[in-house]
Design an enzyme around this catalytic site. Structure first.
Site, PDB file in Angstrom:
ATOM      1  CG  HIS A 412      45.514 -80.719  -2.668  1.00 54.69           C
ATOM      2  ND1 HIS A 412      46.820 -81.038  -2.963  1.00 54.69           N
ATOM      3  CD2 HIS A 412      45.492 -80.409  -1.361  1.00 54.69           C
ATOM      4  CE1 HIS A 412      47.542 -80.948  -1.860  1.00 54.69           C
ATOM      5  NE2 HIS A 412      46.767 -80.565  -0.869  1.00 54.69           N
ATOM      6  CE  LYS A 595      51.014 -89.720 -14.164  1.00 53.02           C
ATOM      7  NZ  LYS A 595      51.310 -88.531 -13.420  1.00 53.02           N
ATOM      8  NE  ARG A 596      44.125 -94.102  -7.024  1.00 52.00           N
ATOM      9  CZ  ARG A 596      43.404 -94.417  -5.955  1.00 52.00           C
ATOM     10  NH1 ARG A 596      43.983 -94.564  -4.780  1.00 52.00           N
ATOM     11  NH2 ARG A 596      42.103 -94.616  -6.040  1.00 52.00           N
TER      12      ARG A 596
HETATM   13  C1  LIG Z   1      54.225 -89.471  -5.873  1.00 54.52           C
HETATM   14  C2  LIG Z   1      53.153 -90.472  -5.725  1.00 54.52           C
HETATM   15  C3  LIG Z   1      51.891 -90.224  -6.262  1.00 54.52           C
HETATM   16  C4  LIG Z   1      51.565 -88.985  -7.056  1.00 54.52           C
HETATM   17  O1  LIG Z   1      51.837 -89.235  -8.420  1.00 54.52           O
HETATM   18  P1  LIG Z   1      51.318 -88.249  -9.560  1.00 54.52           P
HETATM   19  O2  LIG Z   1      52.032 -88.728 -10.780  1.00 54.52           O
HETATM   20  O3  LIG Z   1      51.747 -86.870  -9.182  1.00 54.52           O
HETATM   21  O4  LIG Z   1      49.857 -88.400  -9.661  1.00 54.52           O
HETATM   22  C5  LIG Z   1      50.915 -91.188  -6.100  1.00 54.52           C
HETATM   23  N1  LIG Z   1      51.168 -92.333  -5.442  1.00 54.52           N
HETATM   24  C6  LIG Z   1      52.378 -92.609  -4.930  1.00 54.52           C
HETATM   25  C7  LIG Z   1      52.592 -93.904  -4.234  1.00 54.52           C
HETATM   26  C8  LIG Z   1      53.402 -91.692  -5.039  1.00 54.52           C
HETATM   27  O5  LIG Z   1      54.605 -91.971  -4.497  1.00 54.52           O
END
Ligand SMILES: *Cc1c(COP(=O)(O)O)cnc(C)c1O
Length: 858
Positions: A412, A595-596
């Site tokens: 990843h 997102k994070r």
């Molecule tokens: C889908 C999801 C992510 C991933 O989000 P990205 O935009 O791909 O970084 C992170 N946290 C939660 C709770 C999600 O549902």
């Protein structure tokens, strides 16, 4: 464990070892808890095609609301020990959960029987994280009890919404990686693939985020404090995990590990139902327990209460908390312990399962494929070698052939510096036998490298599983590539970069080992459940709901993009979802970045755009602007200070805008706390615009981008991760592209001449935005953010600023043509069927796992 007990234990192990030398078939009886559990005879007698409940003389569970009500009453009475009159809401919730669970348990029993009878090749998915999301709504949907459960609750005078509100999200993961694991499990069950997920049952999941003065604060997530009705404990399958100690050789020259600490791993499992099928797989989660002698009764009697439980507490710390991020330094050894704990208990369980139907070790890789979700479970490779060579008495060569064939590794990561490594000295202390095995694997491997590339010492140094300088460390990714039969990246670009840059030496040695499997998401979780109104409209538009398990059918919506009345209804659904979310004006363009928080994801770039827009509105009183609600959600790792500064600045900017009546009609920034699967499911259906603005070459895939496109959001994004594949499919006209591509970003960063200050000096709007921060216009907050951008700007934010702001101007212009925007929104959904996790799992199944489904029949 006491010294004396450990000595007895060691003697016992030596004895077993001795016995095994004469009879390699001896099972490690004394290491196992007493096990008297047999498979029900019915499994052996009848095989797959029988109704186990009927076979056991049980009444089949009913499908009517009246029968459901009866079962609710019965569970309330017999399992909660109470009645409707005196039940608390918690009683009602737990009873509902059990009654729903019973329906799935019946399918689970039939699944286990069918899978047992088929003796198939199994997929074992090892992951340190699972972000499963709430279970109740999913399990009602999958068991088809959603409607009757609500009717039955009302019949009993209970408010279904109040009861279901008590369902909690098990936050056993940080973000994308853990959610991917959950989506893949969902798809495997839906596709009838015999699979078990293995993970850790952390007492505390991902922290709960709160804001105080705009700052992130973290609170512990005691998610199972009230118990977890979805979980089946399986104490009979307890395993024993060793740590520390030393190795010694027996008379025959075989190695024996004498541990210095023994911990028990107690499993429980949650059900993983498939959609539209009777298959119910499981995810098995391990919890650490102290050994029997870890409670010191004599100390307790002497009043030394803390000391009496010292050892048990120490052991149980292993599954105490999910590590909030892989990038933090603290508690390193405990994290390595967690990894080995997961791997050791899971492998013993996998072997136990293998032995139920098989006896020949050479069949092991034919019946078993173990997928490693990133490098966290890589210790499984030396652990399987140890089990096969030391405990089972197989030759090294046979064990190595079996091991390599059994494992596959999903990478990843992209940044070479982010690949996981462990100090050799820590490894040696914690896992003295494994370091010997790693050295032996490395020796054989490096001989192969030297033979292939004679005189290329530099290559040998790069590829070695042991890093020598500046500190001796074990390189987990190298171990993972060497010990597996397949390595995959998670999006096309990512897989290419892995083979060209990150793992290049390995791809040159074994090109056939490298694959791409583009990530996907569960259409059940993120469309059907998250967005029921859109799902109904899609079902109506397509004339059926087969799309839920065959997402390519969404293509059938394309002609409807030209149908004005369908477009109107599409807009009405989006509008209703915004109202449901309840943040910001539903008529405004809802622009989401969820997102994070990480500098490479570049929330700071979005923030610079917001400040720019703020300035434009202030500078042009009387002019009208496209009203926008910008919605951020996400957590920062507790020790990640730069990310926390960005969070604080966003909150400060939001407050400044809110307080300014000249700006607030056109711009609003909202930042609900505690982003998780539950919150994502509320936000995603309401989004018009999806922000996927990481620096090209940094995001492995992203999955949030897929969820949003499938729910009809248009993307503004860079050519990064799966954005590229989204754009290829939805069409360049329906995607707002900006920014450097990967080669340009690499060149600019590595050229050594990048000067963020030059961008600042040349672009008036950018300068104004940064100056506003530096001048303290936002409650004096955020100077660290501006300083970092002007000083080094690791992720080239300022280089991408102008094209980003221009792309946002295109967004505003496009938004003003409502019909055209809706058409593009529909096309985003219609053309994103590829991003179903079902397709992802099919790719794994055909390219890497070579498994076939086992159908569960009645
Ligand atoms: C889908 C999801 C992510 C991933 O989000 P990205 O935009 O791909 O970084 C992170 N946290 C939660 C709770 C999600 O549902």
């Amino acid at each position: 464990m006491h010294q004396a007990d450990l000595a007895i234990y060691a003697a016992e192990r030596r004895g077993i070892h001795d016995a095994r030398r004469h009879d390699p078939g001896v099972v490690e009886e004394s290491l196992q808890p007493a096990r008297n559990r047999q498979l029900p005879a019915i499994f052996l007698r009848k095989g797959a095609d029988m109704d186990v409940r009927n076979g056991m003389g049980l009444r089949p569970l009913g499908t009517s609301a009246a029968e459901f009500e009866q079962d609710l009453l019965s569970n309330l009475y017999y399992r909660r020990g109470t009645t409707v009159e005196s039940a608390s809401t918690q009683d009602a919730y737990e009873t509902l959960a059990l009654t729903v669970r019973d329906r799935l348990a019946e399918r689970r029993v039939r699944t286990a029987a069918a899978q047992y009878a088929a003796n198939p090749r199994w997929v074992y998915y090892l992951s340190a994280e699972y972000l499963l999301g709430k279970q109740l709504e999913q399990n009602m949907l999958y068991s088809g009890t959603d409607r009757i459960a609500r009717i039955a609750l009302r019949q009993l005078g209970l408010d279904p919404d109040e009861v279901t509100a008590l369902d909690l999200e098990p936050g056993l993961g940080n973000g994308g990686l853990g959610r991917l694991a959950a989506c893949l499990l969902d798809a495997m069950a839906t596709l009838d693939i015999p699979a078990v997920g293995y993970g850790i049952r952390y007492d505390f999941g991902i922290f709960k985020q709160d804001f105080q003065d705009g700052r992130q604060i973290e609170r512990p997530d005691d998610w199972a404090f009230q118990g977890n009705p979805w979980e089946f404990p399986a104490p009979d399958d307890q395993q024993t995990v060793f740590f520390y100690g030393h190795t010694e050789k027996d008379a025959a020259g075989r190695t024996l590990w004498i541990p210095g600490e023994v911990v028990f791993a107690e499993p429980s499992h949650m059900l993983v139902p498939g959609h539209g099928t009777d298959t119910v797989n499981i995810v098995r989660l391990w919890r650490a327990r102290g050994s029997h002698s870890s409670f010191d009764l004599s100390r307790f009697s002497a009043g030394q209460y803390a000391e009496a439980v010292d050892e048990a507490v120490h052991a149980e710390n292993i599954s105490k908390v999910l590590y909030p991020d892989d990038s933090t330094e603290s508690g390193r050894e405990l994290r390595l312990k967690q990894q080995y704990f997961l791997v050791s208990s899971s492998l013993r369980d996998i072997i136990r399962r293998f032995r139920l139907r098989n006896s020949d070790w050479t069949d092991f890789p034919k019946k078993t494929v173990i997928q490693l979700n990133d490098t966290h479970p890589t210790l499984a490779i030396p652990e399987l070698m140890r089990l096969l060579v030391d405990e089972e008495g197989l030759s090294w060569d046979l064990a190595w052939a079996i091991t390599k064939q059994t494992f596959a590794y999903t990478c990843h990561t992209l940044l070479p510096e982010a690949l996981e490594t462990w100090p050799v000295h820590m490894f040696e202390r914690l896992l003295p036998r494994h370091i010997e095995i790693v050295y032996a694997i490395n020796e054989i491997f490096l001989t192969e490298v030297r033979n292939r590339f004679p005189a290329d010492l530099d290559r040998v140094r790069r590829m070695s599983i042991i890093q020598e300088e500046p500190e001796r460390r074990v390189r987990m990714a190298n171990l993972a590539v060497v010990g597996t039969q397949a390595v995959n990246g998670v999006a096309e670009l990512h897989s290419r970069l892995l083979a060209d840059i990150t793992l290049r030496d390995f791809a040159e040695l074994w090109p056939e080992k490298f694959h791409n499997v583009t990530n996907g998401i569960s259409p059940r979780r993120f469309v059907k459940m998250a967005n029921p109104a859109l799902s109904d409209l899609i079902t109506e538009g397509l004339g059926g709901d087969a799309w839920i398990t065959d997402l390519d059918r969404l293509a059938g919506l394309e002609p409807l993009a030209e149908d004005a009345s369908f477009r109107l209804r599409w807009r009405e659904v989006k509008q209703a979802n915004k109202v449901r979310l309840g943040l910001g004006d539903p008529a405004s363009l809802t622009d989401v970045m969820i997102k994070r928080f990480h500098e490479y994801k570049r929330q700071q770039l979005k923030l610079l755009h917001i400040i720019t827009q703020y300035h434009r509105i202030k500078q042009n009183p009387g002019q009208t602007f496209v009203p926008r609600t910008v919605l951020f959600a996400g957590k920062a790792a507790p020790a990640y200070h730069a990310a926390k500064h960005i969070i604080r600045l966003i909150n400060a900017v939001a407050a400044t805008i809110d307080a300014d009546p000249a700006v607030s009609p056109y711009l609003k920034v909202v930042f609900p706390a505690n982003y998780n699967v539950t919150l994502s499911s509320l936000i995603i259906p309401a989004a018009d615009l999806s922000e996927q603005i990481s620096l090209a070459g940094k995001e492995a895939s992203g999955t949030g981008n897929m969820k949003l496109a499938l729910n009809g959001a248009l993307t503004v994004g860079t050519l990064d991760g799966a954005n590229i594949e989204i754009r290829d499919r939805v069409g360049a006209d329906n995607f707002f592209l900006f920014g450097l591509d990967t080669p340009a970003a690499l060149e600019l960063r590595n050229g050594g001449t990048y000067s963020p200050r030059a961008y600042y000096e040349q672009d008036g709007e950018l300068r104004r935005a940064l100056d506003a921060i530096l001048d303290g216009k936002f409650a004096g907050v955020g100077r660290e953010v501006a300083d970092s951008l002007l000083g080094w700007d690791e992720y080239l934010t300022l280089a991408d600023y102008r094209t980003y702001v221009d792309a946002q101007d295109d967004v505003d212009a496009a938004w003003q043509d409502t019909e055209s925007w809706t058409r593009r929104s529909i096309l985003n959904t219609a053309r994103s069927g590829f991003f179903s996790a079902d397709r992802t799992v099919r790719d794994y199944a055909s390219e890497i796992w070579h498994v076939t489904p086992v159908k569960v029949t009645r």
